[in-house]
Design an enzyme around this catalytic site. Structure first.
Site, PDB file in Angstrom:
ATOM      1  N   ASP A 211      11.507 -32.981 -42.011  1.00 22.89           N
ATOM      2  CA  ASP A 211      11.755 -33.953 -40.935  1.00 22.89           C
ATOM      3  C   ASP A 211      11.531 -33.267 -39.595  1.00 22.89           C
ATOM      4  O   ASP A 211      11.281 -32.066 -39.528  1.00 22.89           O
ATOM      5  CB  ASP A 211      13.191 -34.480 -41.013  1.00 22.89           C
ATOM      6  CG  ASP A 211      14.210 -33.374 -40.845  1.00 22.89           C
ATOM      7  OD1 ASP A 211      14.737 -33.219 -39.731  1.00 22.89           O
ATOM      8  OD2 ASP A 211      14.479 -32.634 -41.822  1.00 22.89           O
ATOM      9  N   ASP A 213      13.824 -32.946 -37.219  1.00 22.28           N
ATOM     10  CA  ASP A 213      15.135 -32.730 -36.622  1.00 22.28           C
ATOM     11  C   ASP A 213      15.423 -33.931 -35.707  1.00 22.28           C
ATOM     12  O   ASP A 213      15.197 -35.063 -36.123  1.00 22.28           O
ATOM     13  CB  ASP A 213      15.183 -31.384 -35.895  1.00 22.28           C
ATOM     14  CG  ASP A 213      16.614 -30.887 -35.734  1.00 22.28           C
ATOM     15  OD1 ASP A 213      17.309 -30.786 -36.769  1.00 22.28           O
ATOM     16  OD2 ASP A 213      17.035 -30.596 -34.608  1.00 22.28           O
TER      17      ASP A 213
END
Length: 250
Positions: A211, A213
């Site tokens: 991802d 973050d």
């Protein structure tokens, strides 16, 4: 003489064509028990054994701030492991490191604020371990070669910042870490790397970006289920990279 390589991360399937003669060792150390029983596999057609510990326990029951890193590293040392390879999920702090990217970091920032040393006393001598280049260059090279051999790629180098967890970062923290020069973020690699270096065991990590973050509002923060999904999608490639790297250590 049998050569042993330590492996820390997720589950390695004993049904893999790469391994044989699986066994389990219920280990204990002077720092307590490791996160899980040690799974020992033999690399086919060689004298290399892989000693695997599940960082968060079987079934992911141990949160990051409760992982007994000293016991995990000491257990691998006690088993005679001459090198340690690890896998980890991570968040990206750089636009170019998209989810699904593999990263082989060469630096860390330890923001866990945990005790990450074997040296609680200097009674037997002063110990200030050199940590300028904490990730072993040879092991890193093998992981990068492994990615190429799988017709994939891994980002060469980068700084991983390890935070305490189990919560994820605030947006302000995530942006601060970018300013510090961190490229990816996780919760476990820095303490492990410190401890391995203190015991003189070469250590390298294969990080999988799951991802972005939360530093960018253009990329919504990912939840734990989404992280697990990315690990499942790319997990077979990560395993093949490890297989290649370990085979070159035979």
């Amino acid at each position: 003489m049998t050569k042993r390589i330590g492996l820390i991360g997720g589950s390695i399937q004993s049904s893999s064509a790469f391994f044989e003669n699986a066994s389990s060792v219920d280990a204990s150390t002077i720092f307590g028990r490791p996160s899980s029983a040690l799974s020992v596999f033999r690399l086919k057609d060689s004298d290399v054994e892989i000693v695997h510990v599940a960082r968060h326990g079987k079934g992911h029951t141990i949160p990051p701030h409760c992982v007994n890193h000293r016991a995990n590293i000491q257990a691998l040392k006690d088993m005679g492991c001459s090198a340690i390879l690890v896998t980890t999920a991570c968040g990206s702090l750089r636009e170019e490191l998209a989810p699904g990217t593999m990263v082989v970091p060469d630096q860390f920032i330890d923001f866990t604020r945990r005790t990450s040393t074997f040296f609680d006393s200097f009674e037997e001598g002063v110990n200030h371990t050199v940590m300028a280049d904490p990730f072993d260059a040879h092991l890193r090279g093998l992981l990068l070669e492994g990615a190429a051999a799988c017709s994939d790629s891994a980002h060469d180098g980068g700084t991983v910042i390890s935070i305490a967890g189990p919560r994820f970062s605030t947006r302000a923290e995530s942006r601060l870490f970018r300013m510090w020069g961190a490229d990816i973020i996780n919760m476990t690699v820095a303490p492990e790397c410190v401890l391995a270096n203190e015991l003189g065991i070469p250590y390298a990590a294969l990080a999988l970006v799951t991802d972005y973050d939360c530093w960018s509002t253009e990329h919504p923060p990912l939840d734990f289920e989404g992280i697990c999904h990315m690990m499942a999608v790319r997990g077979s490639v990560v395993e093949k990279v490890l297989e290649h790297a370990i085979s070159r250590l035979a």
